[in-house]
Enzyme design. Sequence first.
Site, mmCIF file in Angstrom:
data_model
loop_
_atom_site.group_PDB
_atom_site.id
_atom_site.type_symbol
_atom_site.label_atom_id
_atom_site.label_comp_id
_atom_site.label_asym_id
_atom_site.label_seq_id
_atom_site.Cartn_x
_atom_site.Cartn_y
_atom_site.Cartn_z
ATOM 1 N N HIS A 45 45.576 38.854 37.099
ATOM 2 C CA HIS A 45 46.195 40.237 37.005
ATOM 3 C C HIS A 45 46.506 40.768 38.459
ATOM 4 O O HIS A 45 46.450 41.965 38.783
ATOM 5 C CB HIS A 45 45.462 41.288 36.357
ATOM 6 N N ARG A 70 38.655 34.084 38.481
ATOM 7 C CA ARG A 70 39.327 34.052 37.045
ATOM 8 C C ARG A 70 40.683 33.502 37.331
ATOM 9 O O ARG A 70 41.439 34.028 38.278
ATOM 10 C CB ARG A 70 39.704 35.351 36.304
ATOM 11 N N ASP A 84 38.043 23.817 44.438
ATOM 12 C CA ASP A 84 38.136 23.206 45.801
ATOM 13 C C ASP A 84 37.778 24.309 47.004
ATOM 14 O O ASP A 84 37.053 23.806 47.995
ATOM 15 C CB ASP A 84 39.224 22.676 46.072
ATOM 16 N N GLU A 150 40.082 36.309 23.388
ATOM 17 C CA GLU A 150 40.809 37.545 23.530
ATOM 18 C C GLU A 150 42.174 37.574 22.813
ATOM 19 O O GLU A 150 42.759 38.400 23.087
ATOM 20 C CB GLU A 150 40.949 37.781 24.900
ATOM 21 N N ASP A 176 43.021 42.554 25.766
ATOM 22 C CA ASP A 176 43.870 41.802 25.058
ATOM 23 C C ASP A 176 43.417 41.463 23.524
ATOM 24 O O ASP A 176 44.303 41.429 22.745
ATOM 25 C CB ASP A 176 43.738 40.115 25.735
HETATM 26 C C1 3PY Z 1 40.754 41.944 28.626
HETATM 27 O O1 3PY Z 1 40.194 43.132 28.279
HETATM 28 O O2 3PY Z 1 41.672 41.575 27.956
HETATM 29 C C2 3PY Z 1 40.137 41.229 29.818
HETATM 30 O O3 3PY Z 1 40.840 40.231 30.105
HETATM 31 C C3 3PY Z 1 39.128 41.919 30.807
HETATM 32 O O4 3PY Z 1 38.630 40.972 31.382
#
Ligand code: 3PY
Length: 252
Positions: A45, A70, A84, A150, A176
């Site tokens: 994000h 991430r 890497d 998620e 999510d």
């Molecule tokens: C979410 O809350 O969807 C996330 O990925 C937060 O890390």
Amino acid sequence: PVNRLKTKLAAGQPVAGSFLFTGEPALVEIMGYAGLDFVVIDTEHTPNDSLQVQHLVRAAELAGITPVVRVLANCSACILRALDVGAQALLIPQINSAAEAEAAVRAAKYGPQGERGMAGIVRAARYGFVPLGEYIQAANENTMVIVQVESMAAVHNLDAILTVDGVDAVFIGPADLSQSMGLTGQFENSEFRRTVHDVIDRAKAAGVRVGIFCAKAAEARYWREAGADMLAVGTDTMLFAAAVRDLVKDLG
Ligand code: 3PY
């Protein structure tokens, strides 16, 4: 570098960290010196590119905090770039099946366990100053793969995801997940909370560590009490926003 995240989780201790949304290495150092165990350098994000991720990973090593990256998506090229430059753990968004989790592990590990692209001269290999065999063994042993649960598809397939060899932890993304349940942002909703408890309980029963994103410390304490091992609380931008909001209020 010492991997606090791995060491503490292996010892059955809970870990605490935060996300980094800016590209500012000083904020990574502050998180480390303040005593957090890990920082999630976000590229899903945020606009951070891999050169910036490299600077942020360096800052994390300097301050003794474990750099988790991430990745943008579950793509082998994204995973390779993060590793890497020296990421010690990967957080992979939107993992919905065991097959997707297996693909992530394959991309993260060198052969024979996986198919990570091979270059023994990258930063993670100290530019070739670590003998190749030693580097490969250490990389495969130490690289952590944490997959995000998620969506309702992931909840449905959770038991299969939990059996995938090489998955070190599952990580609940509340934003999510709530969207997938048709309950966007309703983190107090009883059905939502039951689902999160269920994910935690099933992960614990399978002997897999489980993490969750929390907006506030009180929420993190609640989920830690419920069994979550890896608490990621807020982001650098959220922490700064709260401090500035308080300052403006206090000034009257
Ligand atoms: C979410 O809350 O969807 C996330 O990925 C937060 O890390």
